[in-house]
Scaffold this motif. Structure first.
Motif, PDB file in Angstrom:
ATOM      1  N   LYS A 240     -49.722 -53.565  -8.561  1.00  0.00           N
ATOM      2  CA  LYS A 240     -48.450 -53.040  -8.054  1.00  0.00           C
ATOM      3  C   LYS A 240     -48.681 -52.274  -6.754  1.00  0.00           C
ATOM      4  CE  LYS A 240     -46.719 -52.601 -12.778  1.00  0.00           C
ATOM      5  NZ  LYS A 240     -46.205 -51.704 -13.831  1.00  0.00           N
TER       6      LYS A 240
ATOM      7  N   ASP B  14     -47.057 -44.614  -6.045  1.00  0.00           N
ATOM      8  CA  ASP B  14     -46.179 -43.601  -6.630  1.00  0.00           C
ATOM      9  C   ASP B  14     -45.680 -44.040  -8.002  1.00  0.00           C
ATOM     10  OD1 ASP B  14     -43.654 -45.149  -6.366  1.00  0.00           O
ATOM     11  OD2 ASP B  14     -44.002 -44.884  -4.225  1.00  0.00           O
ATOM     12  N   GLU B  15     -45.129 -43.077  -8.711  1.00  0.00           N
ATOM     13  CA  GLU B  15     -44.715 -43.327 -10.090  1.00  0.00           C
ATOM     14  C   GLU B  15     -43.610 -44.369 -10.193  1.00  0.00           C
ATOM     15  OE1 GLU B  15     -44.875 -40.516  -8.585  1.00  0.00           O
ATOM     16  OE2 GLU B  15     -46.398 -39.290  -9.586  1.00  0.00           O
ATOM     17  N   GLY B  16     -42.747 -44.413  -9.187  1.00  0.00           N
ATOM     18  CA  GLY B  16     -41.649 -45.387  -9.227  1.00  0.00           C
ATOM     19  C   GLY B  16     -42.147 -46.813  -9.246  1.00  0.00           C
ATOM     20  N   GLN B  17     -43.136 -47.118  -8.395  1.00  0.00           N
ATOM     21  CA  GLN B  17     -43.694 -48.473  -8.372  1.00  0.00           C
ATOM     22  C   GLN B  17     -44.469 -48.782  -9.639  1.00  0.00           C
ATOM     23  OE1 GLN B  17     -45.696 -48.210  -4.403  1.00  0.00           O
ATOM     24  NE2 GLN B  17     -44.671 -50.148  -3.997  1.00  0.00           N
ATOM     25  N   LEU B  18     -45.206 -47.799 -10.155  1.00  0.00           N
ATOM     26  CA  LEU B  18     -45.985 -48.035 -11.362  1.00  0.00           C
ATOM     27  C   LEU B  18     -45.104 -48.362 -12.557  1.00  0.00           C
ATOM     28  CD1 LEU B  18     -48.730 -45.264 -11.131  1.00  0.00           C
ATOM     29  CD2 LEU B  18     -49.038 -47.734 -10.878  1.00  0.00           C
ATOM     30  N   MET B  19     -43.905 -47.802 -12.606  1.00  0.00           N
ATOM     31  CA  MET B  19     -43.019 -48.030 -13.744  1.00  0.00           C
ATOM     32  C   MET B  19     -42.273 -49.351 -13.642  1.00  0.00           C
ATOM     33  SD  MET B  19     -43.628 -45.496 -15.664  1.00  0.00           S
ATOM     34  CE  MET B  19     -42.326 -45.705 -16.881  1.00  0.00           C
ATOM     35  N   GLN B  20     -42.278 -49.965 -12.444  1.00  0.00           N
ATOM     36  CA  GLN B  20     -41.576 -51.225 -12.264  1.00  0.00           C
ATOM     37  C   GLN B  20     -42.412 -52.384 -12.803  1.00  0.00           C
ATOM     38  OE1 GLN B  20     -40.663 -51.609  -8.127  1.00  0.00           O
ATOM     39  NE2 GLN B  20     -39.238 -49.881  -8.098  1.00  0.00           N
TER      40      GLN B  20
END
Length: 514
Positions: free
Chosen positions: A197, A391-397
């Protein structure tokens, strides 16, 4: 007949020179001597051969027995001479006919029960036999048959015990011939780029590195994904040619048993940072290939690069430049191929969080940490990139990046252009070939000269930027190298600025104290 001559093979690096095992039965007190510069393993074969012959039901001659391993100035090691010594004793004492020995070469280690154990280097020996003036049949342990059968044109016989070899020589029960069976290449092993990611810049750098076989150094904090990206690289590399696959398999067989299921797969070696210089470049009393040679035509991944010993890192400078490793000993010199692609990863400072509030390193600590990498070593690395945390947003996608198969197609097309133009990847071009195949447009040449003066690059670094720009142009199918390609290549080549690093560390330390 009191004299018998049996052919066998030794191992000297990648070579397998012929050895003539001469067995003589003479008068005098019973004795068993082995001459011809034998190592300890060969001298111990006296007990193994005696027990194997008696257990199999043969008579052991109660006479003065002399075994000469010729040529006498070539060191002989390992237990592969057990079988030819035993066959020579049987022929010299008249227990098996001597006529078939002219057309057969024997290698194999005997157990005390007479069974034949597998040996290392079977593939290299099969290659040497095929490339000889009059290729004879190679009789080897049946357990090594699948490995040796990878050599096209090899005439092989596999045996499981000494009794079967004797029956074959007597014509009572011929051994089954092992047919050479070239295998299909194994699929690449590694993670798919689709599952990584973010990290678009790092993926682009890895694509360029794979296309031109360039060396790569990734710098970033812990957990940024440096090791994950490195494990994806094998899935976008071009397949090995048959000659390269044979060479890598032969090298792997020198270090230990080669697994035929790995045939045609590019090596990916990732030694621990505690490895010694001998483990990396090879060595030992009887020199064997190290990790650098076992990564031949593949990737040598060094994680936590500054944690490797200084002697280890400096030992890599020569193979990075020449593609070969020469190991000198008092009695001989052995050379192994080591044309590997170096991929390394490191933290920017001892704690790994340089430039953030979490960093507690002083400027002096940062300088000492980065000084573990010498300038000549960094000079041999083409791409220097910074890997930032996702960042956390990309990791959660959900992972929906470009798959490795699509990137591999672009890499393969770029490599085809290089082979058609100069017959080798761009990273291996010599200075005259750089002038011929990496000529720059006038604006691009002016830009490169300006950047080289500002960064105080050496001639080697400047040439590497030219080769890198050539690879970037090959990925897009461009014949000419423009200023945009040179600018991208120069951006990948910039090293860390020690003054800037120290200033960032100092500022981080001050803000933490406040």
């Amino acid at each position: 007949m009191s004299l018998a001559v049996v052919r066998s093979r030794a191992l000297v690096g990648m070579q397998a020179p012929e050895v003539r095992v001469e067995v003589h039965l003479g008068n005098g007190l019973p004795a068993f001597h082995i001459v011809g510069l034998p190592e300890a393993e060969v001298r111990e074969s006296r007990d193994r051969v005696r027990a194997a012959l008696l257990h199999t039901g043969f008579d052991f001659p109660n006479r003065r027995l002399t075994v000469n391993l010729a040529p006498a100035d070539l060191p002989k090691e390992s237990g592969r001479f057990d079988l030819p010594i035993a066959v020579g004793i049987l022929a010299a004492s008249g227990q098996v006919p001597a006529e078939p020995l002219e057309a057969i070469e024997f290698v194999g280690e005997l157990s005390l029960t007479g069974s034949i154990r597998p040996i290392r280097g079977a593939l290299a020996m099969a290659l040497a036999v095929v490339r000889g003036e009059r290729p004879p049949t190679l009789l080897l342990p049946a357990a090594n048959g699948e490995e040796a059968a990878l050599v096209d044109g090899a005439r092989l016989l596999g045996a499981v015990d000494l009794a079967g070899v004797a029956a074959h020589l007597a014509g009572a029960s011929p051994l089954e011939r092992i047919e050479a069976r070239p295998r299909a290449a194994a699929p690449p092993a590694g993670l798919d780029f689709r599952d990584v990611k973010g990290q678009a810049g790092a993926k682009r750098a890895l694509e360029i590195a794979a296309a031109g076989a360039h060396n790569l150094l990734m710098v970033g904090p812990p957990g940024a994904g440096k090791s994950l990206l490195a494990q994806c690289l094998p899935t976008i590399q071009t397949p090995l040619t048959p000659e390269e696959a044979l060479e890598t398999a032969a090298l792997a067989g020198l270090a230990g048993p080669f697994e035929p299921a790995d045939w045609g797969r590019r090596p990916f070696r990732a030694p621990h940072h505690g490895a010694s210089a001998a483990a990396i470049v090879g060595g030992g009393a009887n020199p064997r290939p190290g990790e650098a040679s076992l990564a031949h035509h593949g990737v040598l991944f060094l994680d936590e690069l500054p944690e490797f010993g200084r002697a280890v890192l400096e030992a890599l400078r020569e193979p990075l430049e020449t593609g070969r490793i020469a190991i000198a000993r008092a009695a001989r010199q052995v050379e192994f191929p080591a044309r590997f692609q170096l991929v390394a990863a490191m933290n920017p400072c001892p704690c790994g969080y340089l430039g953030s509030e979490r960093c507690r390193c002083t400027p002096e600590q940062v300088r000492r940490y980065q000084a573990r990498l010498s300038g000549p070593l960094l000079d041999r690395i083409d791409l220097l990139i910074t890997v930032h945390p996702v960042d956390e947003g990309q990791l959660m996608q959900r992972a929906d990046g470009e798959p490795s198969a699509a990137i591999a197609e672009r890499v393969a097309r770029a490599r085809e252009r290089q082979l058609a133009r100069q017959g080798r990847p761009n990273a291996f071009l010599s200075p005259p070939e750089i002038d011929r195949h990496c000529a720059l447009e006038a604006p691009a040449a002016a830009l490169l000269r300006r950047v080289a003066r500002q960064c105080h690059w050496s001639s080697r670094a400047l040439h590497r930027v030219q080769k890198l720009a050539r690879t970037i142009a090959d990925l897009t199918g461009e014949t000419a190298i423009g200023a945009q390609r040179v600018a991208e290549a120069a951006g990948y080549r910039r090293a860390l600025d020690a003054d800037t690093v120290a200033r960032q560390s100092s500022e981080t330390g001050r803000s933490a104290r406040v």
